[in-house]
Design a protein around this motif. Sequence first.
Motif, PDB file in Angstrom:
ATOM      1  N   TYR A  88       0.804  -1.255  -0.120  1.00  0.00           N
ATOM      2  CA  TYR A  88      -0.044  -0.078  -0.022  1.00  0.00           C
ATOM      3  C   TYR A  88       0.845   1.310  -0.125  1.00  0.00           C
ATOM      4  O   TYR A  88       0.680   2.151  -0.673  1.00  0.00           O
ATOM      5  CB  TYR A  88      -0.864  -0.043   1.158  1.00  0.00           C
ATOM      6  CG  TYR A  88      -1.707   1.248   1.255  1.00  0.00           C
ATOM      7  CD1 TYR A  88      -2.849   1.312   0.655  1.00  0.00           C
ATOM      8  CD2 TYR A  88      -1.336   2.431   2.259  1.00  0.00           C
ATOM      9  CE1 TYR A  88      -3.649   2.760   0.646  1.00  0.00           C
ATOM     10  CE2 TYR A  88      -2.131   3.366   2.331  1.00  0.00           C
ATOM     11  CZ  TYR A  88      -3.347   3.632   1.570  1.00  0.00           C
ATOM     12  OH  TYR A  88      -4.092   4.586   1.452  1.00  0.00           O
ATOM     13  N   VAL A  97      -8.716   1.741  -1.746  1.00  0.00           N
ATOM     14  CA  VAL A  97      -8.862   0.292  -1.414  1.00  0.00           C
ATOM     15  C   VAL A  97     -10.206  -0.450  -1.182  1.00  0.00           C
ATOM     16  O   VAL A  97     -11.156   0.338  -0.743  1.00  0.00           O
ATOM     17  CB  VAL A  97      -8.171   0.040  -0.012  1.00  0.00           C
ATOM     18  CG1 VAL A  97      -8.180  -1.327   0.583  1.00  0.00           C
ATOM     19  CG2 VAL A  97      -6.579   0.699   0.233  1.00  0.00           C
ATOM     20  N   SER A  99     -12.029  -3.672   0.436  1.00  0.00           N
ATOM     21  CA  SER A  99     -12.162  -4.706   1.139  1.00  0.00           C
ATOM     22  C   SER A  99     -13.013  -5.810   0.673  1.00  0.00           C
ATOM     23  O   SER A  99     -14.161  -5.629   0.670  1.00  0.00           O
ATOM     24  CB  SER A  99     -12.239  -4.377   2.626  1.00  0.00           C
ATOM     25  OG  SER A  99     -12.326  -5.450   3.267  1.00  0.00           O
ATOM     26  N   SER A 105     -13.062  -7.842   5.713  1.00  0.00           N
ATOM     27  CA  SER A 105     -13.733  -6.826   6.283  1.00  0.00           C
ATOM     28  C   SER A 105     -13.754  -6.752   7.675  1.00  0.00           C
ATOM     29  O   SER A 105     -13.459  -5.721   8.270  1.00  0.00           O
ATOM     30  CB  SER A 105     -15.121  -6.743   5.802  1.00  0.00           C
ATOM     31  OG  SER A 105     -15.022  -6.295   4.428  1.00  0.00           O
ATOM     32  N   ASP A 120      -9.007  -2.863   7.554  1.00  0.00           N
ATOM     33  CA  ASP A 120      -8.974  -1.505   7.917  1.00  0.00           C
ATOM     34  C   ASP A 120      -8.159  -0.936   9.052  1.00  0.00           C
ATOM     35  O   ASP A 120      -7.839   0.013   9.263  1.00  0.00           O
ATOM     36  CB  ASP A 120     -10.544  -1.086   8.065  1.00  0.00           C
ATOM     37  CG  ASP A 120     -11.394  -1.717   9.393  1.00  0.00           C
ATOM     38  OD1 ASP A 120     -10.717  -2.497   9.907  1.00  0.00           O
ATOM     39  OD2 ASP A 120     -12.075  -1.194   9.727  1.00  0.00           O
ATOM     40  N   VAL A 125      -9.582   1.938   4.456  1.00  0.00           N
ATOM     41  CA  VAL A 125     -10.573   1.212   3.280  1.00  0.00           C
ATOM     42  C   VAL A 125     -11.476   2.117   2.873  1.00  0.00           C
ATOM     43  O   VAL A 125     -12.453   2.829   3.491  1.00  0.00           O
ATOM     44  CB  VAL A 125     -11.281  -0.189   3.774  1.00  0.00           C
ATOM     45  CG1 VAL A 125     -12.369  -0.824   2.945  1.00  0.00           C
ATOM     46  CG2 VAL A 125     -10.177  -1.015   4.237  1.00  0.00           C
ATOM     47  N   ASP A 126     -12.011   2.245   1.602  1.00  0.00           N
ATOM     48  CA  ASP A 126     -12.849   3.118   0.855  1.00  0.00           C
ATOM     49  C   ASP A 126     -13.983   2.498   0.835  1.00  0.00           C
ATOM     50  O   ASP A 126     -15.107   2.829   0.952  1.00  0.00           O
ATOM     51  CB  ASP A 126     -12.446   3.769  -0.462  1.00  0.00           C
ATOM     52  CG  ASP A 126     -10.974   4.547  -0.261  1.00  0.00           C
ATOM     53  OD1 ASP A 126     -11.310   5.452  -0.012  1.00  0.00           O
ATOM     54  OD2 ASP A 126      -9.869   4.084  -0.707  1.00  0.00           O
ATOM     55  N   TYR A 128     -16.353  -1.521   1.429  1.00  0.00           N
ATOM     56  CA  TYR A 128     -16.427  -2.642   2.067  1.00  0.00           C
ATOM     57  C   TYR A 128     -17.494  -3.438   1.154  1.00  0.00           C
ATOM     58  O   TYR A 128     -18.360  -3.043   0.754  1.00  0.00           O
ATOM     59  CB  TYR A 128     -16.847  -2.723   3.653  1.00  0.00           C
ATOM     60  CG  TYR A 128     -15.946  -1.857   4.311  1.00  0.00           C
ATOM     61  CD1 TYR A 128     -14.797  -2.701   4.966  1.00  0.00           C
ATOM     62  CD2 TYR A 128     -16.258  -0.565   4.469  1.00  0.00           C
ATOM     63  CE1 TYR A 128     -13.958  -2.137   5.884  1.00  0.00           C
ATOM     64  CE2 TYR A 128     -15.181  -0.042   5.458  1.00  0.00           C
ATOM     65  CZ  TYR A 128     -14.145  -0.788   6.201  1.00  0.00           C
ATOM     66  OH  TYR A 128     -13.237  -0.275   6.968  1.00  0.00           O
TER      67      TYR A 128
END
Length: 184
Positions: A88, A97, A99, A105, A120, A125-126, A128
């Motif tokens: 990353y 990102v 997940s 998640s 996360d 994370v953007d 899920y």
Amino acid sequence: MGIEEKLPSGFLLSTVEKAAGLARKSSVFPATFGLACCAFEMMTAGAGRYDLARFGMEVFRASPRQADLMIVAGRVSQKMAPVLRHVYDQMPNPKWVISMGVCASSGGMFNNYAIVQGVDHIVPVDIYLPGCPPRPEMLMDAILKLHEKIRDEKLGVNREQAAREAEEAALKALPTIEMKGLLR
């Protein structure tokens, strides 16, 4: 009476942020981080039947320096967590990102010391994506939602500050196993 009324018909007005957002959302290059069974569904989404090439994402990048979207597909072990963070950190900004799957998640059914209880806690994370494993259609829907988010993002220093604050908040977040309320 605005400027729109004084311009000839067919003249397009926009902002630099809107134009940059449109260009960014149409050229997202994913880096795969397939760790378990969700990786098969991610590979299927890139195959001919589902065809992620429609969204400008036909090539999954092997190098993190060529990618701006990381799709974490599957469970992340404690030994893999530093590698995930290293990949990353090597990605250029802006980066996003997804997940993918319940294991990435929240740790899923693996509630033990060896599995990270939510990716996360390692990277911000953007999107899920729920499911065990989620279908390729669900991944495509998550990508379309990410495209909307990318299109509406700000540019410049304000975006960098917001990303820094979001990353710090994600790293300080309470593990899902310790959360109370609807989760219990």
